[in-house]
Design a protein around this motif. Structure first.
Motif, mmCIF file in Angstrom:
data_model
loop_
_atom_site.group_PDB
_atom_site.id
_atom_site.type_symbol
_atom_site.label_atom_id
_atom_site.label_comp_id
_atom_site.label_asym_id
_atom_site.label_seq_id
_atom_site.Cartn_x
_atom_site.Cartn_y
_atom_site.Cartn_z
ATOM 1 N N PHE A 78 61.649 95.672 -63.943
ATOM 2 C CA PHE A 78 61.422 94.805 -65.097
ATOM 3 C C PHE A 78 60.598 93.579 -64.723
ATOM 4 O O PHE A 78 60.866 92.911 -63.731
ATOM 5 N N ARG A 79 59.583 93.292 -65.517
ATOM 6 C CA ARG A 79 58.786 92.087 -65.297
ATOM 7 C C ARG A 79 58.482 91.441 -66.639
ATOM 8 O O ARG A 79 58.511 92.101 -67.685
ATOM 9 N N VAL A 80 58.203 90.166 -66.589
ATOM 10 C CA VAL A 80 57.912 89.389 -67.794
ATOM 11 C C VAL A 80 56.505 88.820 -67.691
ATOM 12 O O VAL A 80 56.186 88.108 -66.731
ATOM 13 N N VAL A 81 55.675 89.148 -68.656
ATOM 14 C CA VAL A 81 54.324 88.601 -68.729
ATOM 15 C C VAL A 81 54.353 87.369 -69.625
ATOM 16 O O VAL A 81 54.711 87.461 -70.799
ATOM 17 N N GLY A 82 54.017 86.211 -69.056
ATOM 18 C CA GLY A 82 54.094 84.966 -69.810
ATOM 19 C C GLY A 82 55.471 84.339 -69.741
ATOM 20 O O GLY A 82 55.921 83.699 -70.702
ATOM 21 N N ALA A 83 56.145 84.510 -68.602
ATOM 22 C CA ALA A 83 57.516 84.012 -68.445
ATOM 23 C C ALA A 83 57.610 82.504 -68.670
ATOM 24 O O ALA A 83 58.648 82.000 -69.120
ATOM 25 N N GLU A 88 49.934 92.260 -81.573
ATOM 26 C CA GLU A 88 48.796 91.818 -80.764
ATOM 27 C C GLU A 88 49.145 91.623 -79.288
ATOM 28 O O GLU A 88 48.246 91.504 -78.443
ATOM 29 N N LEU A 89 50.417 91.598 -78.950
ATOM 30 C CA LEU A 89 50.815 91.372 -77.560
ATOM 31 C C LEU A 89 50.576 92.624 -76.725
ATOM 32 O O LEU A 89 50.973 93.723 -77.094
ATOM 33 N N ARG A 90 49.902 92.452 -75.598
ATOM 34 C CA ARG A 90 49.552 93.581 -74.731
ATOM 35 C C ARG A 90 50.103 93.360 -73.317
ATOM 36 O O ARG A 90 50.073 92.247 -72.807
ATOM 37 N N ALA A 91 50.584 94.432 -72.741
ATOM 38 C CA ALA A 91 51.122 94.348 -71.374
ATOM 39 C C ALA A 91 50.004 94.205 -70.356
ATOM 40 O O ALA A 91 48.902 94.688 -70.563
ATOM 41 N N ASN A 99 63.912 76.882 -90.749
ATOM 42 C CA ASN A 99 62.924 75.862 -90.377
ATOM 43 C C ASN A 99 62.806 75.713 -88.859
ATOM 44 O O ASN A 99 62.774 74.606 -88.317
ATOM 45 N N ALA A 100 62.740 76.858 -88.170
ATOM 46 C CA ALA A 100 62.623 76.853 -86.712
ATOM 47 C C ALA A 100 61.374 77.628 -86.306
ATOM 48 O O ALA A 100 60.927 78.529 -87.034
ATOM 49 N N PRO A 101 60.786 77.308 -85.170
ATOM 50 C CA PRO A 101 59.619 78.067 -84.702
ATOM 51 C C PRO A 101 60.000 79.492 -84.321
ATOM 52 O O PRO A 101 61.173 79.790 -84.075
ATOM 53 N N VAL A 102 58.986 80.337 -84.264
ATOM 54 C CA VAL A 102 59.188 81.750 -83.927
ATOM 55 C C VAL A 102 58.489 82.057 -82.608
ATOM 56 O O VAL A 102 57.328 81.675 -82.411
ATOM 57 N N LEU A 103 59.192 82.730 -81.709
ATOM 58 C CA LEU A 103 58.598 83.170 -80.451
ATOM 59 C C LEU A 103 58.464 84.689 -80.486
ATOM 60 O O LEU A 103 59.452 85.409 -80.352
ATOM 61 N N PRO A 104 57.245 85.232 -80.681
ATOM 62 C CA PRO A 104 57.065 86.689 -80.689
ATOM 63 C C PRO A 104 57.081 87.248 -79.267
ATOM 64 O O PRO A 104 56.467 86.682 -78.359
ATOM 65 N N VAL A 105 57.782 88.333 -79.073
ATOM 66 C CA VAL A 105 57.801 89.032 -77.787
ATOM 67 C C VAL A 105 57.703 90.527 -78.065
ATOM 68 O O VAL A 105 58.025 90.993 -79.160
ATOM 69 N N ARG A 106 57.256 91.282 -77.062
ATOM 70 C CA ARG A 106 57.137 92.727 -77.235
ATOM 71 C C ARG A 106 57.566 93.448 -75.964
ATOM 72 O O ARG A 106 57.135 93.084 -74.862
ATOM 73 N N LEU A 107 58.406 94.435 -76.126
ATOM 74 C CA LEU A 107 58.884 95.244 -75.008
ATOM 75 C C LEU A 107 58.076 96.530 -74.884
ATOM 76 O O LEU A 107 57.834 97.221 -75.876
ATOM 77 N N LEU A 166 58.256 92.948 -70.546
ATOM 78 C CA LEU A 166 58.393 92.066 -71.701
ATOM 79 C C LEU A 166 57.182 91.144 -71.741
ATOM 80 O O LEU A 166 56.909 90.430 -70.786
ATOM 81 N N VAL A 167 56.453 91.189 -72.853
ATOM 82 C CA VAL A 167 55.283 90.323 -73.033
ATOM 83 C C VAL A 167 55.658 89.211 -74.007
ATOM 84 O O VAL A 167 56.152 89.480 -75.106
#
Length: 203
Positions: free
Chosen positions: A22-27, A200-203, A137-145, A166-167
């Protein structure tokens, strides 16, 4: 409860790294203060624990209410800070609980698609997450597995070898004043925008 959560988080971190590389892109984008709706694609039961274990703080999530009916499962889910949601009706309890969490600075994981994908492909967003965005009324953090479907797809009984990534996207704070829509139309528009950002998130 806190001890159980952190022990579980450590367990899933080791499981993710040991079995699935497992790795995270943009950790670095995961490290920020304040509330957020973490929005992800949904392909596997592995999604919530693997995403949650990527953070250094508590992440809340949802599960269908029927899963809490089993005593052991219900105990584990509650100690994982999982909120019960009734998918068969408009669940105002879940909405109020989530808004309270966001207003107190917590992070909540949501899946815009509503349910796990049958084939690993992205699905259209449901309006539900748009409601939480508008009211919370909170920000959104998009992530993609990537790879979680191959590791443990819907209907599978056993884990399969796969690399999971995880991107992490950019934090997004929608300006609701710029939207002409109201009600459900607004919620769907917000949900569609979240899904576009996930796509739009790419590994």
């Amino acid at each position: 409860m806190e001890l159980f959560y952190w022990l579980s988080q450590r367990f899933f971190r080791e499981l993710a790294r040991g079995l699935f590389d497992f790795r995270v892109v943009g950790a670095e984008k995961l490290r920020f203060e304040g509330p957020a709706i973490i929005a992800s694609n949904h392909v596997s039961f592995l999604d919530p624990p693997f995403i949650g274990s990527s953070f250094d703080e508590v992440v809340y999530s949802f599960a269908r209410k029927s899963l809490f009916d089993h005593p052991l499962a219900g105990l584990i889910l509650r100690n994982w800070n999982v909120l019960a949601v009734d998918r068969d009706k408009h669940d105002t309890t879940a909405l109020k609980s989530t808004i309270r969490l966001l207003r107190s600075g917590k992070k909540v994981l949501m899946f815009p698609e509503g349910t796990r994908s049958h084939d690993g492909a992205l699905q259209p967003a449901e309006a539900g997450i748009g409601l939480f965005i508008a009211k919370g009324n909170a920000p959104v953090l998009p992530v993609r597995l990537y790879g979680a479907y191959e590791a443990y797809p819907r209907g599978a009984k056993f884990l399969h070898p796969a690399k999971i990534t995880l991107v992490v996207g950019d934090l997004w704070q929608p300006d609701l004043k710029t939207y002409a829509q109201t009600g459900r139309e607004l919620y769907q528009e917000l949900a569609d925008e979240v899904m576009r950002r996930i796509t739009e998130l790419r590994a």
